[in-house]
Design an enzyme around this catalytic site. Structure first.
Site, PDB file in Angstrom:
ATOM      1  N   THR A   1      -5.099   2.701  -4.991  1.00  0.00           N
ATOM      2  CA  THR A   1      -5.936   1.503  -4.878  1.00  0.00           C
ATOM      3  C   THR A   1      -5.204   0.318  -4.264  1.00  0.00           C
ATOM      4  O   THR A   1      -5.834  -0.722  -4.003  1.00  0.00           O
ATOM      5  CB  THR A   1      -6.467   1.079  -6.260  1.00  0.00           C
ATOM      6  OG1 THR A   1      -5.357   0.830  -7.133  1.00  0.00           O
ATOM      7  CG2 THR A   1      -7.370   2.156  -6.850  1.00  0.00           C
ATOM      8  N   LYS A   2      -3.895   0.437  -4.032  1.00  0.00           N
ATOM      9  CA  LYS A   2      -3.135  -0.692  -3.514  1.00  0.00           C
ATOM     10  C   LYS A   2      -3.353  -0.864  -2.005  1.00  0.00           C
ATOM     11  O   LYS A   2      -4.141  -0.154  -1.394  1.00  0.00           O
ATOM     12  CB  LYS A   2      -1.643  -0.505  -3.828  1.00  0.00           C
ATOM     13  CG  LYS A   2      -1.317  -0.461  -5.312  1.00  0.00           C
ATOM     14  CD  LYS A   2      -1.744  -1.731  -6.033  1.00  0.00           C
ATOM     15  CE  LYS A   2      -1.072  -1.898  -7.402  1.00  0.00           C
ATOM     16  NZ  LYS A   2      -1.418  -0.842  -8.366  1.00  0.00           N
TER      17      LYS A   2
END
Length: 385
Positions: free
Chosen positions: A182-183
């Site tokens: 998700t980064k």
């Protein structure tokens, strides 16, 4: 029913897949040339500051604290508005964590709160670039006043961000990154430590590889043979393999596009929510160029839980980032109490992260805004918990 729209998601292309496959067909799956190449590529984003690739963002924090020499009897100052690893990795090394509150606009570490938290035992002050917005590093440096504590930037959210025109990775003595899916870029799992000091970088690189010393000039018994290696200080296996470093290198080539798209989506959210009663959009400082890992809004009048439930039911995967670290039972059992960081705790009571990732379409974003408006309309106002 429409598919659940997550709050964050990786963007993987055929180029990424090809980069990984090429390494799978090579002689090196780990500890090979892609590791050095990925670290060099990362240094292009840190203003030339050297990096050590590691297995995940939590490992990066553990490695950084170990490189700083954190141990029993030391104190590490941490904000509570972060994932627990920013604090728990210091505890794992025997340190005592001291929680300092955050600023009300950016929810990054408050320099004044840091000043009140410093003691003669403070070893590291760990700032967190919450949501991708850099902390106020010059103000934090001023509070430290050239003393012994090292400044660490937990930049899990902020690779590619800038502070007064200077890149994240060059602002603190040590900086940690996370490359979770998700980064802002991903290596599946992965992270890195950037260190301004060559000595700190060398300590980080040794700790992530069991503490092994292979350089003959640094060994105590260098004439044992070509196989010889020594451990002078204990470390762990936190290596990031070549397969994942190749994915990271491919992702880094698209990081400017990722950052631009996140900024576009943030601008669209800001405009769409500007006149929506009951919510506040995230703040930012004029000196910051955030990387916008999260889009954290505040939902007022005690309606956050109802809005969260309604949006989840509508297929919008909103999230809450984060439960204040000192509220977790593991920390409560160490004597930490609620009420000690009122700004962070008040923010948590209202915080909601809306979906934000590069492949989010304008139509998907409009769906999020419509669902938020409907949820707010349906949710009764009540006193905040």
């Amino acid at each position: 029913m429409m598919a659940m729209l997550p709050y964050g998601r990786q963007s993987v292309t055929d180029d990424d897949v090809a980069a990984v496959v090429a390494v799978l067909r090579s002689d090196w799956l780990t500890t090979g040339p892609q590791v050095d190449a990925f670290e060099a590529d990362l240094a292009g984003w840190t203003g030339g500051v050297g990096c050590a690739a590691v297995s995940n963002g939590t490992a990066a924090l553990h490695v950084a604290y170990a490189a700083a020499g954190v141990g029993p009897g030391d104190e590490v100052v941490v904000p509570p508005m972060t994932f627990a690893a920013t604090a728990s990795t210091a505890v794992a090394l025997g340190a005592r964590v001291v929680f300092a509150d955050v600023e009300p606009e950016t929810y990054t570490l408050d320099p004044a709160a840091v000043g009140a938290a410093l003691t003669g035992r403070t070893k590291v002050v760990a700032a967190v670039d919450y949501a991708g917005h850099p902390a106020d590093y010059d103000a934090l440096r001023a509070v430290l006043g050239g003393g012994d504590p090292l400044l660490l930037a937990d930049a899990a959210h902020s690779i590619g961000a800038a502070y007064h025109g200077r890149p994240v990775g060059s602002l603190a003595d040590l900086t940690t990154f996370s490359f979770f899916p998700t980064k802002n870029l991903t290596t599946a799992e992965g992270g890195a430590v950037a260190a301004v000091s060559p000595a700190l970088l060398e300590r980080a690189r040794r700790f992530r590889n069991h503490g092994l010393v292979r350089e003959r000039a640094a060994q105590r018994w260098p004439d044992e043979g070509g196989w010889h290696q020594e451990i002078h200080e204990f470390g762990l296996n936190y290596r990031l393999p070549d397969v994942l470093c190749a994915l990271g290198r491919s992702q880094l080539r698209r990081l400017p596009r990722f950052l631009d798209r996140r900024a576009e989506l943030v601008a669209r959210y800001d405009e769409a929510l500007a006149d929506l009663p009951g919510v506040s959009v995230p703040g930012r400082r004029s000196w910051a160029e955030p990387a916008w890992h999260l889009y954290p809004i505040r939902v007022h009048e005690g309606r956050r839980r109802a809005v969260y439930d309604a949006m989840r039911a509508a297929g919008i995967g909103v999230q809450v980032n984060y439960v204040p670290v000192h509220w977790h039972p593991a920390f409560a059992e160490l004597g930490y109490r609620r009420g000690s960081c009122p700004v962070a705790e008040g923010f948590y009571a209202e915080q909601l992260s809306l979906p934000l990732f590069p492949d989010l379409t304008d139509a998907d974003q409009d769906r999020v805004v419509d669902a938020l408006a409907a949820a707010l309309h349906a949710a009764p106002a009540r006193a905040a918990a």
